[in-house]
Design an enzyme around this catalytic site. Structure first.
Site, PDB file in Angstrom:
ATOM      1  N   LYS A   5     -23.230   3.248   9.665  1.00 29.42           N
ATOM      2  CA  LYS A   5     -22.433   2.019   9.512  1.00 29.42           C
ATOM      3  C   LYS A   5     -22.183   1.314  10.833  1.00 29.42           C
ATOM      4  O   LYS A   5     -22.163   0.112  10.926  1.00 29.42           O
ATOM      5  CB  LYS A   5     -21.031   2.362   8.941  1.00 29.42           C
ATOM      6  CG  LYS A   5     -20.949   2.552   7.464  1.00 29.42           C
ATOM      7  CD  LYS A   5     -19.492   2.538   6.980  1.00 29.42           C
ATOM      8  CE  LYS A   5     -18.634   3.622   7.615  1.00 29.42           C
ATOM      9  NZ  LYS A   5     -17.282   3.728   7.066  1.00 29.42           N
ATOM     10  N   LYS A   6     -21.898   2.125  11.883  1.00 29.65           N
ATOM     11  CA  LYS A   6     -21.350   1.540  13.119  1.00 29.65           C
ATOM     12  C   LYS A   6     -22.234   1.744  14.347  1.00 29.65           C
ATOM     13  O   LYS A   6     -21.897   1.252  15.425  1.00 29.65           O
ATOM     14  CB  LYS A   6     -19.967   2.143  13.391  1.00 29.65           C
ATOM     15  CG  LYS A   6     -18.972   1.905  12.259  1.00 29.65           C
ATOM     16  CD  LYS A   6     -17.632   2.587  12.505  1.00 29.65           C
ATOM     17  CE  LYS A   6     -16.710   2.450  11.298  1.00 29.65           C
ATOM     18  NZ  LYS A   6     -15.538   3.345  11.352  1.00 29.65           N
TER      19      LYS A   6
END
Ligand code: C2G
Length: 127
Positions: free
Chosen positions: A43-44
């Site tokens: 996600k990051k």
């Protein structure tokens, strides 16, 4: 009522404690999906400060939490909700509207975030 919520809970802070307390207040059994390190990376593009084993242990030790498990994929939310027979999904309002697609299997409630604290803010402060 069985309540489920999800999160990374990295650098566990008062905003995390508040949402877990308020989630538990909506029912009598609180289940928490703790995002894995791999899910976070996907996600990051960075890993949490605390690894998934430590984050799971911290969340499990919170008095409002009845059970905790690893959340391996955001797309599996519906399966996790069904597997755990959850009646209510709780998320912070930074996710407002994002999980309405499971509202056919449970009630979806977004709670206001605690102002002034976040894991990303803490990470920056300590760089
Ligand atoms: N939270 C809050 N107040 C803050 C910070 C966080 O209420 N000041 C809430 C978030 O809204 C979320 C929960 O605490 O509901 C966990 O936050 P994070 O660890 O930042 O979770 P996140 O990385 O958003 O992961 O499947 C969803 C993801 O796993 C959520």
């Amino acid at each position: 009522m069985r309540v489920i919520t999800f999160g990374t809970f990295d650098l566990f802070h008062i905003g995390h404690l508040n949402i877990l307390r308020r989630a538990k207040e909506l029912g009598n059994h609180l289940i928490v999906g703790v995002s894995t390190d791999a899910l976070n990376f996907s996600k990051k593009s960075y890993y949490p400060v605390y690894n998934e084993e430590d984050r799971l242990q911290i969340v499990q030790a919170i008095q409002y939490v009845d059970e905790a498990f690893y959340e391996e994929s955001l797309e599996k939310k519906r399966d996790y909700i069904i597997q755990h027979a959850a009646d209510i999904l709780v998320m912070g309002d930074d996710w407002q509207g994002k999980f309405d697609f499971v509202s056919d299997v449970c009630k979806v409630v977004y709670l206001p975030r605690t102002e002034g604290i976040s894991t990303s803010g803490l990470r920056k402060d300590h760089l």
